[in-house]
Structure formats: C-alpha cells, structure tokens
Write a protein that holds these residues in place. Structure first.
Motif, PDB file in Angstrom:
ATOM      1  N   THR A  68      53.716  58.902 103.680  1.00 38.82           N
ATOM      2  CA  THR A  68      54.561  57.706 103.613  1.00 38.82           C
ATOM      3  C   THR A  68      56.021  58.103 103.397  1.00 38.82           C
ATOM      4  OG1 THR A  68      52.683  56.554 102.611  1.00 38.82           O
ATOM      5  CG2 THR A  68      54.836  55.497 102.408  1.00 38.82           C
ATOM      6  N   THR A  69      56.240  59.031 102.459  1.00 34.46           N
ATOM      7  CA  THR A  69      57.608  59.471 102.163  1.00 34.46           C
ATOM      8  C   THR A  69      58.212  60.200 103.362  1.00 34.46           C
ATOM      9  OG1 THR A  69      56.978  59.707  99.838  1.00 34.46           O
ATOM     10  CG2 THR A  69      59.014  60.784 100.515  1.00 34.46           C
ATOM     11  N   GLY A  70      57.401  61.067 103.994  1.00 36.51           N
ATOM     12  CA  GLY A  70      57.897  61.809 105.156  1.00 36.51           C
ATOM     13  C   GLY A  70      58.324  60.878 106.278  1.00 36.51           C
ATOM     14  N   LEU A  71      57.535  59.831 106.492  1.00 38.95           N
ATOM     15  CA  LEU A  71      57.890  58.859 107.536  1.00 38.95           C
ATOM     16  C   LEU A  71      59.138  58.070 107.143  1.00 38.95           C
ATOM     17  CD1 LEU A  71      54.262  57.658 108.351  1.00 38.95           C
ATOM     18  CD2 LEU A  71      55.809  58.803 109.959  1.00 38.95           C
ATOM     19  N   ALA A  72      59.227  57.706 105.858  1.00 34.61           N
ATOM     20  CA  ALA A  72      60.418  56.952 105.399  1.00 34.61           C
ATOM     21  C   ALA A  72      61.685  57.782 105.580  1.00 34.61           C
ATOM     22  CB  ALA A  72      60.248  56.550 103.938  1.00 34.61           C
ATOM     23  N   LEU A  73      61.573  59.065 105.287  1.00 34.26           N
ATOM     24  CA  LEU A  73      62.768  59.911 105.342  1.00 34.26           C
ATOM     25  C   LEU A  73      63.170  60.251 106.776  1.00 34.26           C
ATOM     26  CD1 LEU A  73      62.320  62.317 102.287  1.00 34.26           C
ATOM     27  CD2 LEU A  73      63.460  60.115 102.425  1.00 34.26           C
ATOM     28  N   GLN A  74      62.366  59.843 107.735  1.00 36.28           N
ATOM     29  CA  GLN A  74      62.804  60.005 109.120  1.00 36.28           C
ATOM     30  C   GLN A  74      63.783  58.897 109.505  1.00 36.28           C
ATOM     31  OE1 GLN A  74      59.482  61.128 111.785  1.00 36.28           O
ATOM     32  NE2 GLN A  74      58.423  61.771 109.917  1.00 36.28           N
ATOM     33  N   GLN A  75      63.933  57.928 108.589  1.00 39.06           N
ATOM     34  CA  GLN A  75      64.992  56.930 108.746  1.00 39.06           C
ATOM     35  C   GLN A  75      66.215  57.426 107.964  1.00 39.06           C
ATOM     36  OE1 GLN A  75      63.546  52.860 108.148  1.00 39.06           O
ATOM     37  NE2 GLN A  75      61.448  53.568 108.387  1.00 39.06           N
ATOM     38  N   ASN A  76      67.297  56.651 108.044  1.00 38.49           N
ATOM     39  CA  ASN A  76      68.539  57.088 107.388  1.00 38.49           C
ATOM     40  C   ASN A  76      68.626  56.479 105.998  1.00 38.49           C
ATOM     41  OD1 ASN A  76      71.008  58.237 107.008  1.00 38.49           O
ATOM     42  ND2 ASN A  76      71.991  57.290 108.769  1.00 38.49           N
ATOM     43  N   THR A  77      68.059  57.178 105.022  1.00 41.57           N
ATOM     44  CA  THR A  77      67.895  56.584 103.688  1.00 41.57           C
ATOM     45  C   THR A  77      68.954  56.981 102.673  1.00 41.57           C
ATOM     46  OG1 THR A  77      66.527  58.435 102.987  1.00 41.57           O
ATOM     47  CG2 THR A  77      65.377  56.541 103.939  1.00 41.57           C
ATOM     48  N   GLY A  78      69.728  58.021 102.954  1.00 41.29           N
ATOM     49  CA  GLY A  78      70.704  58.483 101.967  1.00 41.29           C
ATOM     50  C   GLY A  78      70.095  59.349 100.879  1.00 41.29           C
ATOM     51  N   VAL A  79      68.805  59.694 101.026  1.00 41.47           N
ATOM     52  CA  VAL A  79      68.157  60.545 100.014  1.00 41.47           C
ATOM     53  C   VAL A  79      68.738  61.958 100.080  1.00 41.47           C
ATOM     54  CG1 VAL A  79      65.959  61.700  99.491  1.00 41.47           C
ATOM     55  CG2 VAL A  79      66.025  59.229  99.843  1.00 41.47           C
ATOM     56  N   ASP A  80      68.966  62.543  98.900  1.00 44.34           N
ATOM     57  CA  ASP A  80      69.610  63.859  98.833  1.00 44.34           C
ATOM     58  C   ASP A  80      68.618  65.013  98.864  1.00 44.34           C
ATOM     59  OD1 ASP A  80      72.398  62.888  98.403  1.00 44.34           O
ATOM     60  OD2 ASP A  80      71.454  61.974  96.666  1.00 44.34           O
ATOM     61  N   SER A  81      67.441  64.811  98.286  1.00 40.30           N
ATOM     62  CA  SER A  81      66.432  65.881  98.240  1.00 40.30           C
ATOM     63  C   SER A  81      65.043  65.265  98.311  1.00 40.30           C
ATOM     64  CB  SER A  81      66.524  66.682  96.939  1.00 40.30           C
ATOM     65  OG  SER A  81      67.763  67.297  96.814  1.00 40.30           O
ATOM     66  N   ALA A  82      64.104  66.064  98.776  1.00 42.82           N
ATOM     67  CA  ALA A  82      62.720  65.584  98.813  1.00 42.82           C
ATOM     68  C   ALA A  82      61.798  66.687  98.324  1.00 42.82           C
ATOM     69  CB  ALA A  82      62.335  65.192 100.239  1.00 42.82           C
ATOM     70  N   VAL A  83      60.757  66.286  97.587  1.00 42.16           N
ATOM     71  CA  VAL A  83      59.688  67.219  97.237  1.00 42.16           C
ATOM     72  C   VAL A  83      58.363  66.571  97.629  1.00 42.16           C
ATOM     73  CG1 VAL A  83      58.648  68.690  95.487  1.00 42.16           C
ATOM     74  CG2 VAL A  83      61.007  67.921  95.187  1.00 42.16           C
ATOM     75  N   PHE A  84      57.655  67.229  98.524  1.00 42.59           N
ATOM     76  CA  PHE A  84      56.325  66.782  98.936  1.00 42.59           C
ATOM     77  C   PHE A  84      55.308  67.696  98.261  1.00 42.59           C
ATOM     78  CE2 PHE A  84      59.355  66.371 102.477  1.00 42.59           C
ATOM     79  CZ  PHE A  84      59.362  65.003 102.658  1.00 42.59           C
ATOM     80  N   PHE A  85      54.168  67.138  97.861  1.00 46.63           N
ATOM     81  CA  PHE A  85      53.153  68.019  97.278  1.00 46.63           C
ATOM     82  C   PHE A  85      51.755  67.545  97.647  1.00 46.63           C
ATOM     83  CE2 PHE A  85      53.211  65.277  93.338  1.00 46.63           C
ATOM     84  CZ  PHE A  85      54.508  64.758  93.465  1.00 46.63           C
ATOM     85  N   GLY A  86      50.903  68.547  97.943  1.00 42.71           N
ATOM     86  CA  GLY A  86      49.527  68.262  98.342  1.00 42.71           C
ATOM     87  C   GLY A  86      49.475  67.332  99.540  1.00 42.71           C
ATOM     88  N   SER A  87      50.174  67.705 100.626  1.00 41.99           N
ATOM     89  CA  SER A  87      50.361  66.766 101.733  1.00 41.99           C
ATOM     90  C   SER A  87      49.394  66.999 102.892  1.00 41.99           C
ATOM     91  CB  SER A  87      51.793  66.890 102.257  1.00 41.99           C
ATOM     92  OG  SER A  87      51.978  66.054 103.372  1.00 41.99           O
ATOM     93  N   PRO A  88      48.802  65.909 103.417  1.00 42.13           N
ATOM     94  CA  PRO A  88      48.009  66.035 104.649  1.00 42.13           C
ATOM     95  C   PRO A  88      48.902  65.992 105.885  1.00 42.13           C
ATOM     96  CG  PRO A  88      47.898  63.780 103.825  1.00 42.13           C
ATOM     97  CD  PRO A  88      48.735  64.550 102.847  1.00 42.13           C
ATOM     98  N   GLY A  89      50.195  66.020 105.710  1.00 42.87           N
ATOM     99  CA  GLY A  89      51.142  65.988 106.825  1.00 42.87           C
ATOM    100  C   GLY A  89      52.248  64.981 106.560  1.00 42.87           C
ATOM    101  N   LEU A  90      53.413  65.264 107.118  1.00 41.38           N
ATOM    102  CA  LEU A  90      54.599  64.454 106.833  1.00 41.38           C
ATOM    103  C   LEU A  90      54.936  63.495 107.972  1.00 41.38           C
ATOM    104  CD1 LEU A  90      56.831  67.274 105.283  1.00 41.38           C
ATOM    105  CD2 LEU A  90      55.218  65.751 104.132  1.00 41.38           C
ATOM    106  N   GLY A  91      54.009  63.350 108.912  1.00 39.58           N
ATOM    107  CA  GLY A  91      54.289  62.474 110.044  1.00 39.58           C
ATOM    108  C   GLY A  91      55.211  63.126 111.054  1.00 39.58           C
ATOM    109  N   THR A  92      55.374  64.424 110.950  1.00 38.05           N
ATOM    110  CA  THR A  92      56.191  65.176 111.890  1.00 38.05           C
ATOM    111  C   THR A  92      55.800  66.643 111.798  1.00 38.05           C
ATOM    112  OG1 THR A  92      58.443  65.819 112.507  1.00 38.05           O
ATOM    113  CG2 THR A  92      58.031  65.458 110.170  1.00 38.05           C
ATOM    114  N   ASN A  93      56.103  67.379 112.868  1.00 43.42           N
ATOM    115  CA  ASN A  93      55.877  68.829 112.846  1.00 43.42           C
ATOM    116  C   ASN A  93      57.163  69.594 112.579  1.00 43.42           C
ATOM    117  OD1 ASN A  93      53.190  68.437 113.560  1.00 43.42           O
ATOM    118  ND2 ASN A  93      53.682  68.411 115.745  1.00 43.42           N
TER     119      ASN A  93
END
Lengths: 155, 569
Positions: free
Chosen positions: B439-464
């Motif tokens: 969900t977060t990976g897909l959201a961050l493919q939009q222009n959110t202004g987020v400065d950093s991201a940490v993903f953990f235990g992910s089945p995939g970020l919706g992108t390669n």
C-alpha cells in the motif's frame, strides 16, 4: 498466560499511578543530584514528560486495564565529561537500587558518548546517557490502572 | 468575480472603520427609542388630531425600526467581512511567501509561473527536481484557487446584504422596539459559511481552511465536524477536535443499527439463516469495538490526535498520532498490513509507535538538537483479512493488490495533507509493513512529498524499480528479517531485497560502533520489537539520522529462491 493469569501477575505490582509517582520521584532525585554534585546544566523538560500506551506482548489480553508509561527528563544541555562518567553512573545506580533497580548494563561506552541501562523486577528500564546532551528516562513495565486493581478481577 | 490581484489589495481596515461608524449610528438610533415613544402624543390629548398624531408617530416608529434593522444587518455583514478579509489576507500572504521561497511568481490573474534561476542540475536527480517543482506549483495553484473562491464568496455575501438593505428588504421581524429591530436586523446580516471544496486536493483543502477566520474555523469544528475530520490538508489539531466530537454521534448511530438488527433477528424464526442481518450485526459490533479501542487509546497519557475516523466501509478505519503532526520536527506514518483492524490492532500498533517515538526522541535529545517526533498509526484502508471467504472471494483479498491500490489512493493524500497543512514541512517518513508496504509503495508512486521510506517484510512494493518510489534518491530503505517468508514472496513486484538502489538495512543482531548491542528480529512480525536492530533503524530514519542506519546487504536462503530472472521484470 491467559487473561486471568495476566491480571493476577499484574495485581502483585503497584498500580500505574503508584508506579509513576515512585519513578518520577526517582528521576527527580537523580536529576537534582547530577546538577548538584556534577555541575551539569539545568534540565530542560520535554514538551510531554509523561506518555503512555497499551501493554506490550507479554500482557496482550489486559487491554484497557493495563498501561506502560514513558517518563522523560528531557535533557541537560552538554556532555558529562568522560572522567566523571563512572562516578555519575555509580550515583545513579545507588539511587536507583533503592527502588529495586539492578546493576547498570553498558549500552554505549566510547569517548564523549555513554549510556547505561538499569532494569527492575517489573520490566521498567532506566536509561542514563550522555553525548551532545545528557539524558535520563524510564519506561515502565506493564501495570494495572488504579481502577482495574481496585476492582480485584479482570474486566 | 475578484481576481487574485484584487484580493491581494484587499484590506480589512476600511471595513473596520465602517463598523465603528455603524456602531455609533446604531447606538444613536436605538438611543432615540424612549424619546420617540414619549413624543408626539402628550398624555391626556384625545380627539381626531391626537389619533392622527399617534398614527404618524407609529408610522415613524415603524420606519425607524426598519432603518435600525437595515443598519444592524449592514453592520454585522461588514464586521464579518472584515474578519473574513483579515483571514484571507493572511492566507494570501502565506501563499505569496511559499511562492517567493520556492522561486515562483503568482500573477495578478492567479497564474503561477516558475521563476527558478537557471542552474545546472545533476541529471541523476532531474526527475526529483521537476517532481518537487510540480508539487509546489500545484500547491500554489490550488491555494490561489481557494483564495479566489473565498474572496468571491465574501464579496457576493456582503453585496447581498448591502443590496437587501438598499432595497428595503431587511425586515424588523415584527419588532415593537428599536432594540428588537436591531436584533432582528443583525440576524439577517450574517455572511454564509463556505464549505470545503468539492473533491479538493489536500492543497485545496489547506487553502480553504487557511482562508477562514478563527471564529469560522471553530464554528465548523462545532457545527460541521464531519466536514473536516477526515479532510486531508486541514491541520491535525482541528481534525482531532472534530473527530473526537464525532465519536459520540458515530456510537449512537451504530448502537441504533445494532438494536435494529438484533430486533430483526429476534423476530425472525430462522434467525439470520436467510438474511445477511447476522453478518451485518457482527460488522456493527466490530465497529463498536473499534470505537472502544480508539477511545481507550486516546485516553492514554500524552498528546494524541485522532486524524481519521470512518465507519462507512465494511470495517472501521482510523488513524491516531502519538504527538502533534502540526508541530513535530519529524513525522512518521505507519501503515500495517494483512489482518489489521482498528478493533484488533490499534492498541498494539499504537504502543509500537509510542515506543518508536520515545526511542527516536531520546536519541535526538542525546545526540542532536532535541527535535520532536510524531508517529501515526494509519489504518485508513480495508486491509485484507485471513478468513477463507476473505482470501478467496473478497474484493480486498490478500491475493490481489486491489485493497492496496485503494488504500494507496487514501494514503497518498493523507501524507500530502501533512505537508499541505503546515507552514514548514516536517521530515516526513512513510513506514510500511507486509501488505501495508505494498500500500505504501503504491502511494509513494504518487507525488506525496514524503522525504524517506522504510519498508519491512514486504511481499512487493507494486513496482520492480526503486525509481518509481518517489522519495529523494537514497532515501528508500528495506528491512527483511531472517525466516520472513512474506518478505521473499515477490508477489506484488520483485522481492525488494533484489532492488537496485534500495538501501538494504539490517534486522540482525548488531553491535553498533558505539558499543550498543541490538537484538535480532526473526520471522514476519518482530520488526518493531523494542531494542531490536530493526526498531533502531526505523528510529534513526524517522529522526532524520539515516547515516546511522545499520546496513545489511546479505541475502538469506529465501532471497536466493526469490531472485528475479534478469530480463523478466
């Protein structure tokens, strides 16, 4: 432990208000001692000195009947010099021992950067450290709320 | 319709002066009341002439009442316009300030022109540069649009009051005294409360909210909390106040529905066998449990903000901040994954976020400038559940990214709204676990202004491709614990362990350069355990100290199995 066993285990402990009062007293004493005996700068209190949340994984069924609290002292600006660090730890440990805390365990120990951790039988952790600033805090273990303890049984 | 340039020139002072003048005139007119009553018909005077004099006095009294009513309406209208123009002036100044700081020019007609000096940009980061320029330009355009909407509304409302007064359309409400007429007139001079923009972006919403006076904002919180409780772009403190006010109403509505369903079931010989009443009753009860969990969490010591409260879907949605997202130097938003519910998960996740906030703040106090931190637990989507029906037949099944896509469309504006609602942006970090990382990976493919991201235990970020994660280069991090099979699935895009350009950070036992020993997290659900390397890594990224992360480029057995075949992704 099932819900009832968790409640019984926690009922042997002070309730969260009693625990907080005791820990706050300890922190206040240590802060004053450090200023008086080690000449560190006056403490700058944090915006929220007390925060709380639900109990952690050991007491998952306790819900609203239990709480852990985080007591921060903010910071005393500046570093506590290396040559006085050991003496400061001794002072903190002796004072904390009176409230049931065990021996300090080294968390960080290098030049101008130190931290020790002390724990008590209820799972509270006292952290005392110094680097750019000196810090002192306690995270309590899980305790019943006053109302839950007075009730005498799980909700 | 006024232009942005017109509104820029608006000043409240002349309106205030008009109000002062009208105050004086109204006082004078009302002061004539006794004199008017006593005059014209001396006591004991009877006869035709006396009747005529009495009628003339009554006619004069009625005229005076209408005049006083009209003056009172105009006085209130101008006074409210003065307050509104004052608020709008501040909003315009803020918009112009954002434009100036970011080298944009806003023309008189409201168009926004990029005026950045021509400088060489690193080709490797040119996309980021233009993405940020586009984001700020959009913010400015939306704020201008809302300023003009608000200005038009003030202008139209005040003109309406003045026109009504001029045409004698302000009535005295059947008053029999000048004071009553004054009150009746004032009741007809109020300006309308402009509602939020329809389907507005977070920047539209922020621009609208900023254009309101404090009194108008408070009136909306008190009278229309449903307008703003979940409105991205409105400050956290206002959303919190509105949402807390909504708790009681939501509970009453759910209890009424529960009783209705229970009565239906009790009256039906077959119970819920041939209806969906029992399933709906379970859902309603779960929502009531969710309200309990929210209230329990909000009642804990320390500042919290209820930033989202939505009972409209199958399961409750909510977001609770530890700390204050309007003022914190560092804000983190955590999105959990599979099986997350408000009733079942909010307390535990709030505890993890509270501990993360505490650890980060203590770290900042000891090593840094003592910056403040707010951590948000965001359960703002219908996270997949693990029932057989939920996995195989539900539109929110964990086997599909449908739930994550819809969640991302809610999470992205939520993240954007945090920046949009503030004068200065915080260091904003998005944290995503498990399906929540998709969900977060897909959201961050939009222009959110987020400065950093940490993903953990992910089945995939919706992108390669990590370049599709729109955070500044080098600011995307991935943690995968030993024996976390979910982290090796690579189901919604390749396993992030194999993404080039991703910072791979550790969940293993670690001794830091300062001597600190941190514990290992294993499996899928221990990433936020206290004193773990994983939690430490989360805290230093959240606290804006990414140089302190413990990296780990090692690959486990599962990663070898999930290694994508080159050319196939």
């Amino acid at each position: 432990m099932d819900h009832n066993e968790q409640y019984q285990a926690l009922s042997e402990r002070p309730d969260i208000e009693e625990a907080q009062a005791r820990y706050e007293g300890l922190l206040s004493t240590i802060r004053d001692q450090l200023v008086a005996e080690f000449g560190i700068a006056e403490w700058k209190p944090p915006a929220s000195p007390v925060r709380g949340s639900a109990c952690g994984p050991d007491f998952t069924d306790i819900d609203a009947d239990g709480e852990i609290r985080r007591l921060s002292s903010g910071s005393s600006p500046g570093n506590l010099p290396d040559e006085r660090w050991t003496a400061a730890v001794t002072l903190v440990a002796e004072t904390a021992r009176g409230l049931g805390f065990g021996d300090p365990e080294v968390v960080v120990d290098r030049q101008q950067d130190h931290e020790v951790s002390l724990k008590d039988e209820y799972g509270a952790e006292l952290l005392f450290g110094t680097a750019a600033n000196t810090t002192l805090s306690i995270s309590t273990g899980c305790h019943l709320t006053k109302a839950a303890k007075e009730r005498g049984a799980p909700a | 319709m006024p232009t942005y340039g017109d509104i820029r020139k608006w000043q409240p002072a002349p309106l205030e002066a008009t109000v002062t003048g009208l105050n004086q005139r109204c006082d004078e007119l009302v002061g004539l009341s006794d004199e008017l009553t006593a005059s014209g018909v001396p006591e004991g005077w009877t006869g035709e002439a006396a009747d005529g004099a009495r009628a003339e006095r009554d006619r004069l009294q009625n005229s005076m009442e209408l005049l006083v009513a009209a003056a009172a309406a105009v006085r209130r209208g101008v006074a409210e316009a003065s307050d509104a123009v004052e608020a709008l002036k501040h909003s315009v100044a803020e918009t112009d300030s954002i434009a100036e700081r970011n080298h944009f020019v806003i023309r008189e007609d409201g168009s926004v022109v990029d005026n950045a000096p021509v400088t060489a940009h690193d080709p490797a980061h040119i996309d980021e540069y233009f993405r940020e320029r586009q984001r700020v330009q959009q913010e400015l355009a939306d704020r201008v649009e809302q300023a003009v909407r608000r200005g038009t509304d003030i202008d139209s409302d005040l003109a309406g009051v003045l026109r009504a007064a001029e045409k004698g359309e302000i009535n005295d409400g059947g008053a029999t005294s000048l004071q009553d007429a004054l009150n009746a007139g004032a009741g007809q001079g109020g300006l309308s409360t402009i509602g939020p923009p329809e389907d507005g972006s977070p920047y539209d919403n922020a621009g609208w909210w900023d254009s309101l006076s404090e009194a108008e904002q408070q009136a909306i919180i008190d009278e229309h909390p449903e307008w703003i409780g979940n409105l991205d772009g409105v400050p956290g403190e206002a959303r919190d106040e509105a949402n807390r006010a909504r708790l009681e109403t939501e509970r009453a509505a759910l209890e009424a529905r529960r009783d209705e369903l229970q009565a239906d079931l009790d009256d039906n010989w077959f119970g819920g066998t041939f209806t969906s009443a029992d399933a709906e009753l379970d859902a309603v009860n779960a929502k009531l449990d969710s309200l309990d969990a929210i209230e329990e969490t909000l009642a804990r010591p320390g500042e919290r903000q209820l930033l989202l409260l939505d009972m409209s879907d199958e399961r409750a949605e909510a977001a609770i901040a530890n700390g204050n997202i309007d003022t914190a130097d560092h804000v983190a938003v955590f999105t959990p994954g599979l099986t997350s519910t408000v009733d079942g998960s909010m307390g535990g996740y709030d505890n993890s976020m509270a501990q993360l906030q505490f650890r980060t703040e203590e770290e900042l106090a000891r090593y840094g400038d003592g910056g403040s931190v707010a951590t948000v637990t965001w359960i703002g989507y219908q996270a997949p559940q693990l029932s057989v029906g939920g996995v195989l037949f539900d539109s929110n099944s964990v086997l599909s990214d449908g739930s994550a896509q819809r969640g991302a469309d809610s999470l992205a504006p939520f993240l954007n709204g945090i920046d949009a609602s503030r004068d200065t942006d915080p260091n904003l970090t998005a944290l995503g676990h498990s399906y929540g990382s998709t969900t977060t990976g897909l959201a961050l493919q939009q222009n959110t202004g987020v400065d950093s991201a940490v993903f953990f235990g992910s089945p995939g970020l919706g992108t390669n491709d990590v370049d599709n994660i729109n955070v500044p280069t080098g600011n995307a991090h991935y943690i995968e614990a030993r024996n976390d099979a979910v982290g090796d699935l690579g189901y919604f895009g390749i396993d992030p362990s194999h993404m080039d350009g991703m910072n791979h950070v550790s969940a293993g036992e670690t001794t830091l350069p300062d001597g600190r020993t941190l514990t290992e997290s294993t499996g899928h659900s221990a990433y936020m355990d206290d004193s773990s390397t994983s939690q430490y890594n989360l805290s230093v990224v959240v606290g804006g100290m990414p140089d302190r992360v413990v990296t780990d480029d090692g690959k486990g057995f599962g990663d070898i199995l999930s290694w994508p075949v080159p050319g196939t992704y």
